[in-house]
Design a protein around this motif. Structure first.
Motif, PDB file in Angstrom:
ATOM      1  N   PRO A  60      43.381 -30.002  10.291  1.00 11.47           N
ATOM      2  CA  PRO A  60      43.700 -28.665  10.822  1.00 11.47           C
ATOM      3  C   PRO A  60      44.616 -28.715  12.048  1.00 11.47           C
ATOM      4  O   PRO A  60      45.481 -27.868  12.214  1.00 11.47           O
ATOM      5  CB  PRO A  60      42.336 -28.074  11.181  1.00 11.47           C
ATOM      6  CG  PRO A  60      41.388 -28.769  10.288  1.00 11.47           C
ATOM      7  CD  PRO A  60      41.932 -30.164  10.124  1.00 11.47           C
ATOM      8  N   TYR A  61      44.454 -29.734  12.909  1.00 11.04           N
ATOM      9  CA  TYR A  61      45.308 -29.857  14.080  1.00 11.04           C
ATOM     10  C   TYR A  61      46.756 -30.136  13.675  1.00 11.04           C
ATOM     11  O   TYR A  61      47.687 -29.567  14.241  1.00 11.04           O
ATOM     12  CB  TYR A  61      44.814 -30.977  14.999  1.00 11.04           C
ATOM     13  CG  TYR A  61      43.440 -30.747  15.556  1.00 11.04           C
ATOM     14  CD1 TYR A  61      43.196 -29.701  16.437  1.00 11.04           C
ATOM     15  CD2 TYR A  61      42.379 -31.562  15.200  1.00 11.04           C
ATOM     16  CE1 TYR A  61      41.942 -29.478  16.963  1.00 11.04           C
ATOM     17  CE2 TYR A  61      41.114 -31.348  15.709  1.00 11.04           C
ATOM     18  CZ  TYR A  61      40.902 -30.314  16.600  1.00 11.04           C
ATOM     19  OH  TYR A  61      39.658 -30.092  17.100  1.00 11.04           O
ATOM     20  N   THR A  64      48.263 -26.984  11.960  1.00 13.63           N
ATOM     21  CA  THR A  64      48.492 -25.939  12.961  1.00 13.63           C
ATOM     22  C   THR A  64      49.668 -26.298  13.861  1.00 13.63           C
ATOM     23  O   THR A  64      50.481 -25.432  14.201  1.00 13.63           O
ATOM     24  CB  THR A  64      47.232 -25.721  13.810  1.00 13.63           C
ATOM     25  OG1 THR A  64      46.144 -25.414  12.937  1.00 13.63           O
ATOM     26  CG2 THR A  64      47.422 -24.602  14.798  1.00 13.63           C
ATOM     27  N   THR A  68      52.944 -24.072  14.113  1.00  9.29           N
ATOM     28  CA  THR A  68      53.356 -23.565  15.408  1.00  9.29           C
ATOM     29  C   THR A  68      54.817 -23.902  15.684  1.00  9.29           C
ATOM     30  O   THR A  68      55.583 -23.048  16.150  1.00  9.29           O
ATOM     31  CB  THR A  68      52.464 -24.144  16.525  1.00  9.29           C
ATOM     32  OG1 THR A  68      51.110 -23.805  16.254  1.00  9.29           O
ATOM     33  CG2 THR A  68      52.864 -23.621  17.885  1.00  9.29           C
ATOM     34  N   PRO A  94      49.597 -19.039  13.834  1.00  9.86           N
ATOM     35  CA  PRO A  94      49.022 -20.395  13.962  1.00  9.86           C
ATOM     36  C   PRO A  94      47.539 -20.383  14.335  1.00  9.86           C
ATOM     37  O   PRO A  94      46.774 -21.212  13.861  1.00  9.86           O
ATOM     38  CB  PRO A  94      49.841 -21.041  15.073  1.00  9.86           C
ATOM     39  CG  PRO A  94      51.104 -20.305  15.091  1.00  9.86           C
ATOM     40  CD  PRO A  94      50.775 -18.901  14.676  1.00  9.86           C
ATOM     41  N   ILE A  97      45.632 -19.624  11.148  1.00 11.37           N
ATOM     42  CA  ILE A  97      45.647 -20.812  10.273  1.00 11.37           C
ATOM     43  C   ILE A  97      44.656 -21.847  10.778  1.00 11.37           C
ATOM     44  O   ILE A  97      43.877 -22.406  10.011  1.00 11.37           O
ATOM     45  CB  ILE A  97      47.069 -21.403  10.195  1.00 11.37           C
ATOM     46  CG1 ILE A  97      48.001 -20.468   9.434  1.00 11.37           C
ATOM     47  CG2 ILE A  97      47.050 -22.778   9.522  1.00 11.37           C
ATOM     48  CD1 ILE A  97      49.456 -20.874   9.501  1.00 11.37           C
ATOM     49  N   TYR A  98      44.669 -22.101  12.076  1.00 11.55           N
ATOM     50  CA  TYR A  98      43.754 -23.087  12.659  1.00 11.55           C
ATOM     51  C   TYR A  98      42.301 -22.686  12.459  1.00 11.55           C
ATOM     52  O   TYR A  98      41.467 -23.510  12.081  1.00 11.55           O
ATOM     53  CB  TYR A  98      44.054 -23.255  14.153  1.00 11.55           C
ATOM     54  CG  TYR A  98      43.049 -24.123  14.848  1.00 11.55           C
ATOM     55  CD1 TYR A  98      43.076 -25.505  14.676  1.00 11.55           C
ATOM     56  CD2 TYR A  98      42.070 -23.577  15.663  1.00 11.55           C
ATOM     57  CE1 TYR A  98      42.145 -26.307  15.311  1.00 11.55           C
ATOM     58  CE2 TYR A  98      41.138 -24.369  16.288  1.00 11.55           C
ATOM     59  CZ  TYR A  98      41.187 -25.732  16.109  1.00 11.55           C
ATOM     60  OH  TYR A  98      40.260 -26.529  16.719  1.00 11.55           O
TER      61      TYR A  98
END
Length: 130
Positions: A60-61, A64, A68, A94, A97-98
């Motif tokens: 996820p990081y 994202t 971004t 973003p 989404i995260y």
């Protein structure tokens, strides 16, 4: 998803990537016992499905961060070359989404770690033989 077990020799985590979301799926795909090799000490360790656990991933990081970056570039384009009415949407996307990816990953990890196998495979195997 990655599942982990502790090496019985050096106590380091040994990881294994699987498509299973629960321990039952893991046992059906990879067997009730899984032999994993420790990269630190080179020891092969045999793990029962109930000895493995899952951890949240870093995906996820990464997604994202990429989203971004793309949205910042698109936003800068809109600010300098067009109307800037999409700026609020671009900066909120973003975050959405995260939050969605983190929630899905947390659900998968908690489902895997919460439910133990406890001999269900034996029942499945014996019912297939009948």
């Amino acid at each position: 998803m990655k599942v982990y077990g502790k090496c019985k020799n050096c106590k380091n985590e040994i990881s294994y990537r699987t498509n299973a979301n629960t321990r039952v799926e893991f046992a059906m795909q990879d067997g009730e016992n899984k032999n994993l090799n420790c990269k630190s000490c080179g020891t092969n360790t045999n793990f029962h499905v109930d000895e493995l656990y899952a951890q949240p991933s870093k995906m996820p990081y990464l997604i994202t961060g990429f989203a971004t970056l793309v949205i910042v570039i698109v936003t800068l384009y809109f600010i300098f070359f067009s109307d800037s009415k999409y700026v609020i949407i671009a900066f909120g996307l973003p975050l959405v989404i995260y939050l969605i990816l983190t929630k899905q990953d947390q659900t998968r990890v908690s489902d895997f770690n919460r439910r133990k196998l406890k001999g269900r495979t034996h029942n499945i195997v014996s019912s297939k033989l009948l």
